[in-house]
Design an enzyme around this catalytic site. Structure first.
Site, PDB file in Angstrom:
ATOM      1  N   TYR A 141       0.859  -1.180   0.000  1.00 49.06           N
ATOM      2  CA  TYR A 141       0.000   0.000   0.000  1.00 49.06           C
ATOM      3  C   TYR A 141       0.893   1.227   0.000  1.00 49.06           C
ATOM      4  CZ  TYR A 141      -3.481   3.426   1.512  1.00 49.06           C
ATOM      5  OH  TYR A 141      -4.306   4.516   1.583  1.00 49.06           O
ATOM      6  N   ASP A 236       9.293   2.649  -0.684  1.00 38.20           N
ATOM      7  CA  ASP A 236       8.284   3.352   0.106  1.00 38.20           C
ATOM      8  C   ASP A 236       8.587   3.073   1.581  1.00 38.20           C
ATOM      9  OD1 ASP A 236       4.620   3.288   0.310  1.00 38.20           O
ATOM     10  OD2 ASP A 236       6.153   4.183   1.585  1.00 38.20           O
ATOM     11  N   LYS A 264       5.021   9.766   8.209  1.00 36.19           N
ATOM     12  CA  LYS A 264       4.699   9.268   9.557  1.00 36.19           C
ATOM     13  C   LYS A 264       5.645   9.828  10.638  1.00 36.19           C
ATOM     14  CE  LYS A 264       2.344   5.161   7.782  1.00 36.19           C
ATOM     15  NZ  LYS A 264       0.907   5.362   8.102  1.00 36.19           N
TER      16      LYS A 264
HETATM   17  N1  HOZ Z   1      -1.484   3.939   6.062  1.00 38.73           N
HETATM   18  C1  HOZ Z   1      -1.877   3.329   7.306  1.00 38.73           C
HETATM   19  C2  HOZ Z   1      -1.167   2.049   7.536  1.00 38.73           C
HETATM   20  N2  HOZ Z   1      -1.547   1.006   6.674  1.00 38.73           N
HETATM   21  C3  HOZ Z   1      -3.371   3.265   7.403  1.00 38.73           C
HETATM   22  C4  HOZ Z   1      -3.892   4.538   7.961  1.00 38.73           C
HETATM   23  C5  HOZ Z   1      -5.017   5.087   7.147  1.00 38.73           C
HETATM   24  O1  HOZ Z   1      -5.067   4.781   5.940  1.00 38.73           O
HETATM   25  O2  HOZ Z   1      -5.825   5.819   7.740  1.00 38.73           O
END
Ligand code: HOZ
Length: 424
Positions: A141, A236, A264
């Site tokens: 993702y 990433d 983050k």
């Molecule tokens: N990107 C985050 C970890 N997979 C998920 C948080 C979100 O999409 O709100």
């Protein structure tokens, strides 16, 4: 008002009642709770209930919540002005830190989210190489970027939309989504699309379909193939950056990408992303180069102050050795708790995931064999006992420096009780 009341109100005005689907509890059933404050390793719900937090706002809260050193600098920065739209010294300080810490980064540009960071990397790779196609890996993702919402993980996977609606077929065709840990599939893609692939983008440690690790040599193979084929390698590291080491996964595995997406932890809890890499590539960005990328709030002084305070605090505390020690304590206890059960624990430093199956779990296909119903029972068993895990089997949990040995002892007791209660 209770969480239930707030959620009903949210449903009236916010799609799904949430500003991000990963918060919706759809993967585990029930409704999300609402939080009014957080400190250290714990959240406080609007009902005043305290929860031991292993989500850490999905990664940024590596110091724990509301660390005094970060709160203080944000308060000071806010008093000097919230945003200027002009260069600010803190942007230079942040760029110096990122380039000093992340081994492959010679130049960096700040953005406002991980999604912006990966989106910018893809555009830059296409502009630099003059090629259109991108290789990604199933289950990875990279934020909600049109080109990358193909066989995606995290909330897209949790909610059964790994291939989002709204992505034009003509665009989706430019994204080749392959099984992670499959070098031959990568080589075959380059044979079938000679001279057309701009880049490979990957989470070096996939953590959005649950957590699984690169097989020995896989990342090195991606590096070699990109060099052979004239494509760029993009890591990433939005999640792994500053998390698994000061220099991220590229420091841990010793593989240097051409571009890196970050976020983050970098923002100390405020909206921040960044992308960086070889100067030769980064200099293709406007205003010097032909690849346009911009952002009104990019390099925002409050976010820079928060991120710098967080990073410098990590460095002062030798955070990664401490996080590894806490991670080992948790792993030892969890391995004892799951012995003989159809469960597999994956951990890398302060990132961990309990897969509800015997494994092996090396790619999305194998991760999707998880018993998500059993995970949901375990999740709620833990939540009822005051321990909050990510509300999906297809996410990763995070430790922070604020998690004490007593927190770990409490967590292990809760996990054992939740496993027994779940009949697992
Ligand atoms: N990107 C985050 C970890 N997979 C998920 C948080 C979100 O999409 O709100």
């Amino acid at each position: 008002m209770t969480s239930a009341g707030w959620f009903q109100a949210a449903l009236r005005r916010i799609p799904g009642g949430v500003n991000s689907p990963a918060r919706a509890f759809r993967g585990v059933g029930g409704e999300p709770f609402f939080v009014r404050a957080a400190r250290g390793s714990r959240l406080e719900t609007v009902e005043g209930r305290e929860l031991l937090d292993y989500v850490g706002t999905w990664g940024p809260a590596i110091l724990g919540h509301a660390p005094a050193e970060v709160v203080a600098v944000v308060q000071d920065a806010a008093a000097a002005g919230m945003s200027f739209g002009t260069p600010h010294p803190l942007e230079v300080e942040m760029a110096e830190v990122v380039c000093a810490w992340v081994p492959s980064v010679e130049k960096v540009r700040m953005v406002n989210s991980g999604t912006e960071a990966t989106m910018s990397c893809v555009r830059l790779a296409r502009g630099f190489t003059g090629r259109d196609k991108i290789i990604k890996f199933e289950g990875c993702y990279h934020g909600h970027v049109d080109s990358l919402l193909v066989r995606a993980g995290s909330g897209a996977l949790t909610h059964g939309q790994p291939d989002s609606a709204g992505i034009p077929e003509a665009l989706a065709r430019l994204t080749l989504s392959l099984p992670f840990n499959d070098e031959e599939a990568v080589r075959r893609a380059f044979r079938e699309h000679p001279g057309e692939i701009a880049a490979i983008i990957t989470e070096p440690v996939p953590a959005n379909a649950g957590l699984y690790l690169p097989e020995p040599g896989f990342l090195e193979a991606l590096r070699r193939i990109c060099l052979e084929e004239g494509a760029l390698l993009i890591f990433d590291e939005v999640m792994t950056g500053f998390r698994v080491a000061a220099g991220g996964a590229q420091e841990v595995f010793g593989v240097m990408p051409d571009l890196t997406a970050l976020g983050k932890i970098l923002g100390g809890g405020l909206p921040v992303g960044a992308f960086g890499g070889r100067a030769e590539i980064m200099d293709s960005l406007s205003p010097d180069g032909p690849v346009y990328q911009a952002g009104t709030l990019s390099g925002n002084p409050l976010a820079m102050a928060a991120g710098l305070a967080q990073l410098r605090s990590l460095q002062r505390q030798d955070a990664w050795a401490r996080l590894e020690s806490t991670g080992q304590l948790l792993e030892t206890g969890l391995q004892e708790a799951i012995a003989g059960k159809p469960l597999t624990l994956h951990r890398l430093g302060s990132m961990f995931c309990l897969h509800f199956q015997n494994g092996p779990i090396r790619n999305l296909t194998e991760a999707r064999a998880n018993d998500t119903a059993a995970f949901a029972r375990f999740f709620h068993g833990c939540l009822r006992r005051g321990v909050y895990l990510p509300p999906s089997q297809f996410e990763t949990a995070f430790l922070s420096l604020a998690h004490s040995p007593e927190d770990i002892t409490e967590t292990l007791r809760v996990a054992r009780e939740a496993l027994d209660e779940s009949g697992i």
